[in-house]
Design an enzyme around this catalytic site. Structure first.
Site, PDB file in Angstrom:
ATOM      1  N   TRP A  93       1.355 -10.608   3.999  1.00 25.40           N
ATOM      2  CA  TRP A  93       0.979 -12.189   4.337  1.00 25.40           C
ATOM      3  C   TRP A  93       2.550 -12.535   4.119  1.00 25.40           C
ATOM      4  O   TRP A  93       2.883 -13.512   5.130  1.00 25.40           O
ATOM      5  CB  TRP A  93       0.328 -12.865   3.273  1.00 25.40           C
ATOM      6  CG  TRP A  93       0.021 -13.957   3.427  1.00 25.40           C
ATOM      7  CD1 TRP A  93       0.079 -14.737   4.621  1.00 25.40           C
ATOM      8  CD2 TRP A  93      -0.585 -14.878   2.330  1.00 25.40           C
ATOM      9  NE1 TRP A  93      -0.504 -16.344   4.263  1.00 25.40           N
ATOM     10  CE2 TRP A  93      -0.897 -15.908   2.825  1.00 25.40           C
ATOM     11  CE3 TRP A  93      -1.039 -14.683   0.958  1.00 25.40           C
ATOM     12  CZ2 TRP A  93      -1.434 -17.233   2.299  1.00 25.40           C
ATOM     13  CZ3 TRP A  93      -1.626 -15.490   0.443  1.00 25.40           C
ATOM     14  CH2 TRP A  93      -1.797 -16.779   0.640  1.00 25.40           C
ATOM     15  N   HIS A 125       9.007  -1.989  -1.823  1.00 23.76           N
ATOM     16  CA  HIS A 125       8.025  -1.815  -3.145  1.00 23.76           C
ATOM     17  C   HIS A 125       8.871  -1.495  -4.434  1.00 23.76           C
ATOM     18  O   HIS A 125       8.126  -1.338  -5.475  1.00 23.76           O
ATOM     19  CB  HIS A 125       6.973  -1.054  -2.824  1.00 23.76           C
ATOM     20  CG  HIS A 125       5.912  -1.539  -1.811  1.00 23.76           C
ATOM     21  ND1 HIS A 125       5.634  -2.960  -1.879  1.00 23.76           N
ATOM     22  CD2 HIS A 125       5.082  -1.068  -0.614  1.00 23.76           C
ATOM     23  CE1 HIS A 125       4.465  -2.953  -0.891  1.00 23.76           C
ATOM     24  NE2 HIS A 125       4.496  -1.897  -0.160  1.00 23.76           N
TER      25      HIS A 125
END
Ligand code: PAP
Length: 347
Positions: free
Chosen positions: A99, A156
């Site tokens: 997103w 990440h």
């Protein structure tokens, strides 16, 4: 140097997929020089199930990370040079990075396309913004050097694993986190799909147990979140710290905040023409989930070929309610609350 105008009629930044296609010759073999060091890293404790049976976690700088990505971290440490104009999007996996990639990409390119013909209709968000550690793990480091500025990447990695070139540089970081219970649920479904069915990975209860011990990809999740939270308090002008659930509740407010943070705020004219709402709509879960590009193509990512549809499951807050027992909720909440104590953070 490739003239990207001849490759695609887009403004900056260019979808990463287009850059890679034009620079295929720069892809080298995956780095091998750190294999000896990699072999010395502690493996995840026996009895803890792996979310991903093909990629055991090793302990690197306090985090449990798939070996493939630690290979990327080591190569990145050696070869990456960050620029102050770089923008890094970070999250613990399954916390909303797809997103965020869409929102940032759409925001930066909003004047390059009519929004109804935006490149997000032809490129999955992960094809627009690439993952930095994957680039290094797969021999793509030279492509990084030909990405035009402003470069947008995602990672990440916990803050403690980011190479010094990033933490010392003035580059901006947008971090998004999410209720860990929903992260767990999303992760379990995702890896089940990758492996060809939930029965191919550990049971939800086993994975939950491991998650509570901090043994999950890039975990413990509380350290991941706290690392960026603390740093965002120290350098709020450089690190924007967001929560998935808050963006869900107030997407327009967050879209404006994002645009402002990355240095391209909406003008009054754009606001009055409803451009912010159009960007929010373009990047909304339903819109992206239903696009052909997010259903028909196969993404080649790390060791897997992944359908982009795997990145769009429910897109809601609170799906944990249909997966966790009351006891499971209490145990995980208690752990997180204990870890967050004194930080000012709340689930
Ligand atoms: P990644 O770490 O593998 O890249 P990431 O995108 O961070 O995954 O997280 C995926 C979650 O974000 C999924 O949550 P769910 O499993 O609970 O449904 C996915 O549905 C959700 N998601 C993806 N795109 C959007 C979006 N546009 N709006 C809201 N949620 C989204």
């Amino acid at each position: 140097m490739v003239n990207y105008d001849s490759v695609s009629p887009v403004g900056f930044p260019i979808p990463y997929k287009i850059i890679e296609k034009a620079n295929n010759h720069l892809i080298k073999n995956p780095p091998q020089e750190h294999e000896a060091l990699l072999a010395t890293l502690p493996l995840q404790p026996s009895g803890t199930p792996n979310f991903h049976p093909r990629q055991p976690f090793v302990l690197y700088k306090g985090a449990w990370i798939g070996k493939f990505f630690v290979r990327g971290a080591l190569a990145m440490e050696q070869n990456f040079k960050s620029c102050p104009t770089d923008l890094l999007l970070v999250s613990s996996p399954k916390s909303g990075i797809t997103w965020l990639k869409a929102m940032i990409f759409a925001t930066l390119t909003r004047t390059s396309y009519p929004l109804d013909q935006h490149t997000l209709h032809t490129h999955n968000p992960h094809q627009c913004v690439t993952n930095l550690e994957r680039m290094f793990a797969t021999g793509r480091s030279q492509i990084i050097e030909v990405i035009p500025s402003p470069r947008v990447f995602n990672s990440h990695f916990p803050y403690s694993v980011l190479p010094q070139t990033i933490t010392d540089s003035d580059c901006r970081i947008v971090y998004v986190w999410r209720d860990p219970k929903d992260v767990l649920v999303s992760m379990w479904h995702f890896f089940g799909k990758i492996m060809g069915g939930a029965d191919k990975i550990a049971t939800f209860e086993q994975v939950y147990d491991s998650f509570c011990q901090g043994v999950n990809g890039y975990g413990p999740i509380w350290s991941h979140v706290l690392g960026y939270w603390e740093e965002s308090k120290r350098r709020p002008e450089k690190i924007l710290f967001l929560k998935y659930e808050n963006i869900l509740q107030e997407p327009v407010k967050h879209a404006k905040q994002l645009a402002h943070f990355i240095g391209c705020p909406y003008s009054e004219a754009e606001e009055s023409q409803g451009v912010v709402e159009q960007i929010v709509e373009l990047c909304s879960f339903q819109k992206l989930k239903n696009m052909d590009v997010n259903n028909n193509e196969i993404l080649s990512m790390s060791a897997n070929n992944i359908s982009p549809s795997y990145f769009f499951r429910k897109g809601e807050a609170g799906d944990w309610k249909s997966h966790l027992t009351r006891e499971m909720v209490v145990r995980l909440n208690t752990i997180i609350e204990e870890k967050f104590k004194g930080s000012g953070l709340k689930i």
